[in-house]
Design a protein around this motif. Structure first.
Motif, PDB file in Angstrom:
ATOM      1  N   ASN A 193       0.792  -1.233   0.000  1.00 29.17           N
ATOM      2  CA  ASN A 193       0.000   0.000   0.000  1.00 29.17           C
ATOM      3  C   ASN A 193       0.820   1.277   0.000  1.00 29.17           C
ATOM      4  O   ASN A 193       0.262   2.369  -0.089  1.00 29.17           O
ATOM      5  N   ASN A 194       2.146   1.188   0.086  1.00 28.57           N
ATOM      6  CA  ASN A 194       2.965   2.400  -0.006  1.00 28.57           C
ATOM      7  C   ASN A 194       3.458   2.650  -1.424  1.00 28.57           C
ATOM      8  O   ASN A 194       4.219   3.582  -1.666  1.00 28.57           O
ATOM      9  N   SER A 195       3.004   1.829  -2.373  1.00 32.98           N
ATOM     10  CA  SER A 195       3.331   2.053  -3.789  1.00 32.98           C
ATOM     11  C   SER A 195       2.179   2.772  -4.473  1.00 32.98           C
ATOM     12  O   SER A 195       1.004   2.558  -4.145  1.00 32.98           O
ATOM     13  N   LYS A 196       2.500   3.603  -5.442  1.00 32.49           N
ATOM     14  CA  LYS A 196       1.471   4.289  -6.221  1.00 32.49           C
ATOM     15  C   LYS A 196       0.682   3.331  -7.093  1.00 32.49           C
ATOM     16  O   LYS A 196      -0.388   3.676  -7.601  1.00 32.49           O
ATOM     17  N   ALA A 197       1.200   2.115  -7.277  1.00 33.78           N
ATOM     18  CA  ALA A 197       0.506   1.111  -8.086  1.00 33.78           C
ATOM     19  C   ALA A 197      -0.405   0.220  -7.248  1.00 33.78           C
ATOM     20  O   ALA A 197      -1.033  -0.699  -7.780  1.00 33.78           O
ATOM     21  N   ASP A 224     -10.917  -5.206 -12.283  1.00 35.10           N
ATOM     22  CA  ASP A 224     -11.855  -5.902 -13.169  1.00 35.10           C
ATOM     23  C   ASP A 224     -11.193  -7.076 -13.899  1.00 35.10           C
ATOM     24  O   ASP A 224     -11.667  -8.199 -13.869  1.00 35.10           O
ATOM     25  N   PHE A 225     -10.091  -6.769 -14.588  1.00 36.50           N
ATOM     26  CA  PHE A 225      -9.296  -7.767 -15.302  1.00 36.50           C
ATOM     27  C   PHE A 225      -7.833  -7.500 -14.981  1.00 36.50           C
ATOM     28  O   PHE A 225      -7.484  -6.435 -14.468  1.00 36.50           O
ATOM     29  N   TYR A 226      -6.986  -8.477 -15.323  1.00 39.34           N
ATOM     30  CA  TYR A 226      -5.554  -8.185 -15.270  1.00 39.34           C
ATOM     31  C   TYR A 226      -5.117  -7.876 -16.697  1.00 39.34           C
ATOM     32  O   TYR A 226      -5.163  -8.734 -17.579  1.00 39.34           O
ATOM     33  N   TYR A 227      -4.704  -6.622 -16.911  1.00 35.81           N
ATOM     34  CA  TYR A 227      -4.364  -6.154 -18.251  1.00 35.81           C
ATOM     35  C   TYR A 227      -2.876  -6.335 -18.532  1.00 35.81           C
ATOM     36  O   TYR A 227      -2.030  -6.169 -17.644  1.00 35.81           O
ATOM     37  N   ALA A 228      -2.568  -6.638 -19.777  1.00 37.70           N
ATOM     38  CA  ALA A 228      -1.183  -6.811 -20.195  1.00 37.70           C
ATOM     39  C   ALA A 228      -0.564  -5.476 -20.573  1.00 37.70           C
ATOM     40  O   ALA A 228      -1.226  -4.618 -21.174  1.00 37.70           O
ATOM     41  N   GLY A 229       0.705  -5.306 -20.233  1.00 34.83           N
ATOM     42  CA  GLY A 229       1.412  -4.077 -20.604  1.00 34.83           C
ATOM     43  C   GLY A 229       1.929  -4.121 -22.030  1.00 34.83           C
ATOM     44  O   GLY A 229       2.431  -3.120 -22.532  1.00 34.83           O
ATOM     45  N   GLY A 230       1.759  -5.269 -22.699  1.00 34.06           N
ATOM     46  CA  GLY A 230       2.332  -5.441 -24.031  1.00 34.06           C
ATOM     47  C   GLY A 230       1.421  -5.130 -25.180  1.00 34.06           C
ATOM     48  O   GLY A 230       1.804  -5.336 -26.348  1.00 34.06           O
ATOM     49  N   GLN A 275       6.646  -3.493 -12.731  1.00 35.12           N
ATOM     50  CA  GLN A 275       7.047  -2.227 -13.330  1.00 35.12           C
ATOM     51  C   GLN A 275       5.849  -1.477 -13.928  1.00 35.12           C
ATOM     52  O   GLN A 275       4.847  -1.295 -13.256  1.00 35.12           O
ATOM     53  N   GLU A 276       5.959  -1.062 -15.184  1.00 34.15           N
ATOM     54  CA  GLU A 276       4.910  -0.212 -15.755  1.00 34.15           C
ATOM     55  C   GLU A 276       3.584  -0.937 -15.905  1.00 34.15           C
ATOM     56  O   GLU A 276       2.508  -0.320 -15.905  1.00 34.15           O
ATOM     57  N   GLU A 277       3.601  -2.253 -16.017  1.00 30.61           N
ATOM     58  CA  GLU A 277       2.352  -3.014 -16.124  1.00 30.61           C
ATOM     59  C   GLU A 277       1.517  -2.880 -14.847  1.00 30.61           C
ATOM     60  O   GLU A 277       0.282  -2.813 -14.898  1.00 30.61           O
ATOM     61  N   SER A 278       2.184  -2.829 -13.714  1.00 28.64           N
ATOM     62  CA  SER A 278       1.469  -2.637 -12.443  1.00 28.64           C
ATOM     63  C   SER A 278       0.787  -1.278 -12.392  1.00 28.64           C
ATOM     64  O   SER A 278      -0.365  -1.150 -11.955  1.00 28.64           O
ATOM     65  N   HIS A 279       1.476  -0.249 -12.850  1.00 28.10           N
ATOM     66  CA  HIS A 279       0.896   1.101 -12.860  1.00 28.10           C
ATOM     67  C   HIS A 279      -0.215   1.213 -13.899  1.00 28.10           C
ATOM     68  O   HIS A 279      -1.198   1.938 -13.704  1.00 28.10           O
ATOM     69  N   LEU A 280      -0.048   0.503 -15.009  1.00 30.39           N
ATOM     70  CA  LEU A 280      -1.083   0.472 -16.040  1.00 30.39           C
ATOM     71  C   LEU A 280      -2.376  -0.113 -15.474  1.00 30.39           C
ATOM     72  O   LEU A 280      -3.470   0.423 -15.681  1.00 30.39           O
ATOM     73  N   ASN A 281      -2.257  -1.209 -14.741  1.00 25.41           N
ATOM     74  CA  ASN A 281      -3.438  -1.827 -14.142  1.00 25.41           C
ATOM     75  C   ASN A 281      -4.085  -0.909 -13.114  1.00 25.41           C
ATOM     76  O   ASN A 281      -5.327  -0.838 -13.030  1.00 25.41           O
ATOM     77  N   LYS A 282      -3.273  -0.205 -12.354  1.00 29.48           N
ATOM     78  CA  LYS A 282      -3.833   0.756 -11.385  1.00 29.48           C
ATOM     79  C   LYS A 282      -4.619   1.850 -12.113  1.00 29.48           C
ATOM     80  O   LYS A 282      -5.724   2.225 -11.697  1.00 29.48           O
ATOM     81  N   LYS A 315       0.441   9.825 -16.545  1.00 28.86           N
ATOM     82  CA  LYS A 315       0.055   9.472 -15.181  1.00 28.86           C
ATOM     83  C   LYS A 315       0.890   8.303 -14.668  1.00 28.86           C
ATOM     84  O   LYS A 315       1.358   8.310 -13.516  1.00 28.86           O
ATOM     85  N   CYS A 316       1.089   7.297 -15.520  1.00 32.06           N
ATOM     86  CA  CYS A 316       1.882   6.136 -15.101  1.00 32.06           C
ATOM     87  C   CYS A 316       3.336   6.533 -14.851  1.00 32.06           C
ATOM     88  O   CYS A 316       3.954   6.082 -13.875  1.00 32.06           O
ATOM     89  N   HIS A 317       3.886   7.377 -15.712  1.00 33.56           N
ATOM     90  CA  HIS A 317       5.268   7.817 -15.525  1.00 33.56           C
ATOM     91  C   HIS A 317       5.421   8.588 -14.210  1.00 33.56           C
ATOM     92  O   HIS A 317       6.387   8.367 -13.464  1.00 33.56           O
ATOM     93  N   GLU A 318       4.481   9.467 -13.927  1.00 33.25           N
ATOM     94  CA  GLU A 318       4.541  10.234 -12.680  1.00 33.25           C
ATOM     95  C   GLU A 318       4.484   9.302 -11.467  1.00 33.25           C
ATOM     96  O   GLU A 318       5.198   9.505 -10.475  1.00 33.25           O
ATOM     97  N   ALA A 319       3.643   8.275 -11.540  1.00 31.10           N
ATOM     98  CA  ALA A 319       3.533   7.319 -10.431  1.00 31.10           C
ATOM     99  C   ALA A 319       4.815   6.499 -10.290  1.00 31.10           C
ATOM    100  O   ALA A 319       5.282   6.232  -9.171  1.00 31.10           O
TER     101      ALA A 319
END
Length: 363
Positions: free
Chosen positions: A253-257, A265-271, A304-311, A286-290
């Motif tokens: 819970n201390n991560s922005k992701a 809802d779903f687990y989305y792919a970063g690819g 990495q970025e996939e976690s922030h994408l899902n958030k 937004k993802c870069h800032e996080a």
């Protein structure tokens, strides 16, 4: 006595009051002509000009060239005969989920041609990942957005290594030089920063939609305009049937992701994600800032970025979702519901590609 005095006063003053009223009327009339009259005339002029411009716009709309649309013959949709009943085809927020057999490509192609847009496809070929470019671009020319204009934006630290693949008319390979980083995780996360920057500086002026995919893949079947929407992503092939508790979201819970156990809802792919340039810009920014906020706290999200994408997609729902047809790995087999394998992972040795120095790569 008082009443008599008042009557005498008004009788004597009547001529004076009359002349004062007359002079006041004269001066008011003069002021109106020289001042207020000017603004009244100006207001009338502005109103007339507004009406003229409105008529011109109406004339422009009436005289705009009529688009000649070809006659289209296709099977009528039936209200009691859904095209697919074995899979979910629409989300609770009314976003379509794209599966083979759930759409008519001829109709979609004709609608897209009327928009007269170009599609941008971004890929990152940093360091040894340039080895995947040849097959990626050749298969893209065979299956990706066939019949439409495309710009392949190749982000690389080695522009000289971009292969000279012949592309069809209206399509172009655009190498864009970027910095590399020592860790593949850092390279992966920096994609959001780079896509965000170029979306604002360049892409917004060149393409209507952006499709952002991994380069260590190959197109294996048709991928066309059916994927396009304001904001879309792809259901990860490893989690299409999983419950929330199985999703590999960032749970610290201390991560922005961070995503709580009861959200998602779903687990989305970063690819494989994309949308209109402005929506992709908002997402990647937004993802870069996080990511940078986590980095400043010496944190890195689990994927990495996939976690922030899902958030991001928890609170900014995609307007279209691509089924696992659009991002598949043959290691997951061939389930019955999967009618097509459109975009496939290329078998590779991750240790060699990501970490070790080797000039003779076999993938």
């Amino acid at each position: 006595m008082d009443r008599t005095r008042i009557r005498v006063f008004f009788k004597c003053s009547a001529p004076l009051i009359f002349w004062l009223c007359l002079l006041s009327t004269f001066f008011l009339g003069f002021f109106w002509q020289t001042s207020e009259g000017h603004w009244l005339n100006r207001g009338i002029s502005i109103l007339c000009e507004t009406q003229r411009l409105s008529r011109n716009k109406t004339d422009l709309l009436d005289n705009s060239p009529e688009i000649e649309l070809p006659r289209m013959v296709y099977t009528k949709a039936h209200i009691f005969k859904p095209l697919r009943t074995d899979v979910l085809t629409v989300t609770p927020w009314f976003a379509p989920i794209v599966w083979e057999g759930s759409y008519n490509l001829d109709i979609l192609n004709e609608q897209f041609r009327q928009k007269n847009m170009t599609v941008g496809l971004t890929i990152f070929a940093i360091k040894k990942y340039v080895v995947f470019l040849q097959r990626f671009l050749e298969t893209a020319e065979t299956y990706f957005m066939v019949g439409h204009r495309v710009k392949y934006y190749v982000f690389t630290d080695r522009p000289e290594a971009v292969p000279n693949v012949t592309v069809k008319d209206g399509r172009e390979i655009v190498p864009l030089k970027v910095q590399n980083y020592s860790r593949w995780q850092e390279i992966s996360m920096r994609r959001m920063e780079i896509i965000s920057y170029f979306s604002k500086q360049r892409f917004i002026n060149e393409v209507g939609f952006l499709v952002c995919v991994d380069v260590d893949m190959r197109f294996n079947d048709h991928v066309g305009v059916e994927i396009l929407s304001e904001l879309f992503d792809t259901i990860h092939p490893g989690f299409y049937a999983s419950e929330r508790k199985a999703f590999t979201y960032e749970r610290r819970n201390n991560s922005k992701a961070f995503i709580p156990q009861d959200e998602g809802d779903f687990y989305y792919a970063g690819g494989f994600f994309g949308g209109t340039v402005d929506k992709v810009y908002q997402l990647t920014k937004k993802c870069h800032e996080a990511i940078m906020a986590d980095k400043n706290r010496s944190m890195e999200a689990i994927w990495q970025e996939e976690s922030h994408l899902n958030k991001y997609f928890v609170y900014h729902k995609p307007t279209k979702i691509l089924s696992p047809e659009y991002l598949w790995d043959n290691n997951f087999g061939s389930p019955q519901f999967l009618k097509k394998k459109r975009f496939l992972a290329v078998p590779k040795n991750h240790a060699v590609i990501r970490n070790r120095r080797n000039s003779h790569l076999k993938c």
